[in-house]
Enzyme design. Sequence first.
Site, PDB file in Angstrom:
ATOM      1  N   CYS A   1     -74.422  12.641   6.122  1.00  0.00           N
ATOM      2  CA  CYS A   1     -74.200  11.123   6.071  1.00  0.00           C
ATOM      3  C   CYS A   1     -74.024  10.373   7.368  1.00  0.00           C
ATOM      4  O   CYS A   1     -74.299   9.436   7.693  1.00  0.00           O
ATOM      5  CB  CYS A   1     -73.053  10.678   5.297  1.00  0.00           C
ATOM      6  SG  CYS A   1     -73.115  11.294   3.440  1.00  0.00           S
TER       7      CYS A   1
ATOM      8  N   HIS B   1     -70.924   3.627   6.953  1.00  0.00           N
ATOM      9  CA  HIS B   1     -71.361   4.297   6.094  1.00  0.00           C
ATOM     10  C   HIS B   1     -70.900   4.093   4.501  1.00  0.00           C
ATOM     11  O   HIS B   1     -69.743   3.873   4.469  1.00  0.00           O
ATOM     12  CB  HIS B   1     -71.221   5.774   6.280  1.00  0.00           C
ATOM     13  CG  HIS B   1     -71.594   6.843   5.352  1.00  0.00           C
ATOM     14  ND1 HIS B   1     -73.091   6.893   4.571  1.00  0.00           N
ATOM     15  CD2 HIS B   1     -70.919   7.750   4.285  1.00  0.00           C
ATOM     16  CE1 HIS B   1     -73.092   7.572   3.621  1.00  0.00           C
ATOM     17  NE2 HIS B   1     -71.831   8.214   3.456  1.00  0.00           N
TER      18      HIS B   1
ATOM     19  N   ASN C   1     -74.509   5.622  -2.511  1.00  0.00           N
ATOM     20  CA  ASN C   1     -74.675   6.414  -1.141  1.00  0.00           C
ATOM     21  C   ASN C   1     -76.073   7.151  -0.993  1.00  0.00           C
ATOM     22  O   ASN C   1     -76.450   7.882  -1.809  1.00  0.00           O
ATOM     23  CB  ASN C   1     -73.328   7.452  -1.327  1.00  0.00           C
ATOM     24  CG  ASN C   1     -73.366   8.107  -0.166  1.00  0.00           C
ATOM     25  OD1 ASN C   1     -74.395   8.322   0.826  1.00  0.00           O
ATOM     26  ND2 ASN C   1     -72.449   9.056   0.046  1.00  0.00           N
TER      27      ASN C   1
HETATM   28  O1  UT7 Z   1     -70.739  10.490   1.863  1.00  0.00           O
HETATM   29  C1  UT7 Z   1     -70.483  11.796   2.282  1.00  0.00           C
HETATM   30  C2  UT7 Z   1     -69.009  11.839   2.035  1.00  0.00           C
HETATM   31  N1  UT7 Z   1     -68.487  11.816   0.739  1.00  0.00           N
HETATM   32  C3  UT7 Z   1     -67.428  10.954   0.395  1.00  0.00           C
HETATM   33  O2  UT7 Z   1     -67.301  10.322   1.208  1.00  0.00           O
HETATM   34  C4  UT7 Z   1     -67.151  10.927  -0.948  1.00  0.00           C
HETATM   35  C5  UT7 Z   1     -65.714  11.152  -0.776  1.00  0.00           C
HETATM   36  N2  UT7 Z   1     -64.988  11.115  -2.248  1.00  0.00           N
HETATM   37  C6  UT7 Z   1     -64.764  10.228  -3.002  1.00  0.00           C
HETATM   38  O3  UT7 Z   1     -65.454   9.277  -2.936  1.00  0.00           O
HETATM   39  C7  UT7 Z   1     -63.966  10.323  -4.259  1.00  0.00           C
HETATM   40  O4  UT7 Z   1     -63.351  11.411  -4.256  1.00  0.00           O
HETATM   41  C8  UT7 Z   1     -64.896  10.470  -5.637  1.00  0.00           C
HETATM   42  C9  UT7 Z   1     -65.588   8.879  -5.913  1.00  0.00           C
HETATM   43  C10 UT7 Z   1     -66.015  11.358  -5.474  1.00  0.00           C
HETATM   44  C11 UT7 Z   1     -64.078  10.719  -6.795  1.00  0.00           C
HETATM   45  O5  UT7 Z   1     -63.028   9.572  -6.747  1.00  0.00           O
HETATM   46  P1  UT7 Z   1     -61.525  10.495  -6.922  1.00  0.00           P
HETATM   47  O6  UT7 Z   1     -60.542   9.329  -7.077  1.00  0.00           O
HETATM   48  O7  UT7 Z   1     -61.323  11.310  -5.790  1.00  0.00           O
HETATM   49  O8  UT7 Z   1     -61.377  10.915  -8.361  1.00  0.00           O
HETATM   50  P2  UT7 Z   1     -61.290  12.714  -8.730  1.00  0.00           P
HETATM   51  O9  UT7 Z   1     -62.305  13.562  -8.101  1.00  0.00           O
HETATM   52  O10 UT7 Z   1     -59.966  13.044  -8.313  1.00  0.00           O
HETATM   53  O11 UT7 Z   1     -61.222  12.535 -10.349  1.00  0.00           O
HETATM   54  C12 UT7 Z   1     -60.506  11.898 -10.970  1.00  0.00           C
HETATM   55  C13 UT7 Z   1     -60.731  11.829 -12.514  1.00  0.00           C
HETATM   56  C14 UT7 Z   1     -60.978  13.380 -12.847  1.00  0.00           C
HETATM   57  O12 UT7 Z   1     -60.377  13.559 -14.209  1.00  0.00           O
HETATM   58  P3  UT7 Z   1     -58.867  14.053 -14.453  1.00  0.00           P
HETATM   59  O13 UT7 Z   1     -58.878  15.569 -13.887  1.00  0.00           O
HETATM   60  O14 UT7 Z   1     -57.833  13.306 -13.868  1.00  0.00           O
HETATM   61  O15 UT7 Z   1     -58.801  14.063 -15.936  1.00  0.00           O
HETATM   62  C15 UT7 Z   1     -62.511  13.647 -12.901  1.00  0.00           C
HETATM   63  O16 UT7 Z   1     -62.738  14.476 -13.815  1.00  0.00           O
HETATM   64  O17 UT7 Z   1     -61.770  11.393 -12.771  1.00  0.00           O
HETATM   65  C16 UT7 Z   1     -62.660  12.032 -13.438  1.00  0.00           C
HETATM   66  N3  UT7 Z   1     -64.048  11.909 -13.027  1.00  0.00           N
HETATM   67  C17 UT7 Z   1     -64.686  10.901 -13.832  1.00  0.00           C
HETATM   68  N4  UT7 Z   1     -64.671   9.969 -14.822  1.00  0.00           N
HETATM   69  C18 UT7 Z   1     -65.451   9.064 -15.174  1.00  0.00           C
HETATM   70  C19 UT7 Z   1     -65.012  12.413 -12.029  1.00  0.00           C
HETATM   71  N5  UT7 Z   1     -65.974  11.753 -12.206  1.00  0.00           N
HETATM   72  C20 UT7 Z   1     -66.118  10.748 -13.038  1.00  0.00           C
HETATM   73  C21 UT7 Z   1     -66.986   9.873 -13.603  1.00  0.00           C
HETATM   74  N6  UT7 Z   1     -66.762   9.180 -14.459  1.00  0.00           N
HETATM   75  N7  UT7 Z   1     -68.118   9.757 -13.065  1.00  0.00           N
END
Ligand code: UT7
Length: 333
Positions: free
Chosen positions: A118, A258, A288
């Site tokens: 990225c 980004h 993204n």
């Molecule tokens: O561009 C390169 C660098 N990358 C980034 O900058 C991405 C950085 N990371 C992020 O932007 C975020 O971590 C994400 C958007 C990928 C995820 O958001 P989060 O708030 O960190 O969520 P999480 O991974 O902690 O997941 C929270 C919950 C989980 O459920 P439980 O364990 O709390 O029951 C996930 O299973 O959300 C669930 N989850 C979803 N639910 C609905 C994960 N993906 C989804 C989804 N739809 N697509």
Amino acid sequence: MILKKHKASITGVHGYVPDYILTNKELETLVDTSDEWIVTRTGIKERRILKGDMKGTSILGVECVKGLLEKTNTDPKEIDLIICATVTPDMLFPSTSNLIADKIGATNSYGFDISAACSGFIYALATGSQFIEAGTHNKVIVIGADKMSSIIDYEERKNCVLFGDGGGAVLLEPSEDETGIQDYLLKSDGSGGDMLCLKAGGSLRPASTETIKNKEHYIYQEGSSVFKFAVTNMADISEEIMNKNKLKSDDISYLVPHQANKRIIDATAKRMGVGPEKVLLNIEKYGNTTAGTIPLCLWDFENKFKKGDNLILAAFGGGFTWGSLYLKWSYNN
Ligand code: UT7
């Protein structure tokens, strides 16, 4: 003979996204997700997908460059160098930049790709600017493009909601004044490499029935860990380049971040002390696009920029890689 030093100016920008729009609603039919979750956690509403067989990232790059050449009235034979930032090259080799050069008739150009995920476009822009500043090249094209749909598992909700396909390209030429690329900071930390990667398909784990069975040819990301590094490092490096160049919040015309997650962008803007009116956002339309996000943003908001505007570009991504770049915009529309 002492060559007169010139800064490198962006003298044109053009972007390209494929026609197909993959909405949050359609994703709801593919995986267990919801429009509400995606919008509140990321800010993304839809993303573009390059459909069809035998269409790689070079197609995105070619469309960007064709538009750029037309807009800037540039003959492809005048191009000295093409640098393409991508993590989804058409093939591991030859480089995608070479394929693009061939398809656009840039017969006097050489090219190479940059792999910095990225942060790729910022790395490539900093690299391209060196050739201009050295006085050895007059016209350098820098592309950031990724066909992320080629490495996404649309049966797994974590990543498929985040990424899309698209790209943008800029023309770099010697500046006629003090506008252009002023400064940049580039960083990397390989110890974070395994938190965001493509596990197989390289020399470490060549393609095999096992890698396919294990879905190792799809992007792997430990989302919440990457999030923590991204929030801190993107904000830190944006603040660092401001301090280094004695820029106050009021001096910044626009932050061009980004587009991975709106929450990361908000944290960066807050640290820089810039209000939402100065933060360029198009994440809701494209998601993204990895190396494509920043040039796509420059393209989308080109009409806002005035000559002399101070822009800060900032990114964080796989590698880990991160960086910021300070430029003074070089033209009025
Ligand atoms: O561009 C390169 C660098 N990358 C980034 O900058 C991405 C950085 N990371 C992020 O932007 C975020 O971590 C994400 C958007 C990928 C995820 O958001 P989060 O708030 O960190 O969520 P999480 O991974 O902690 O997941 C929270 C919950 C989980 O459920 P439980 O364990 O709390 O029951 C996930 O299973 O959300 C669930 N989850 C979803 N639910 C609905 C994960 N993906 C989804 C989804 N739809 N697509």
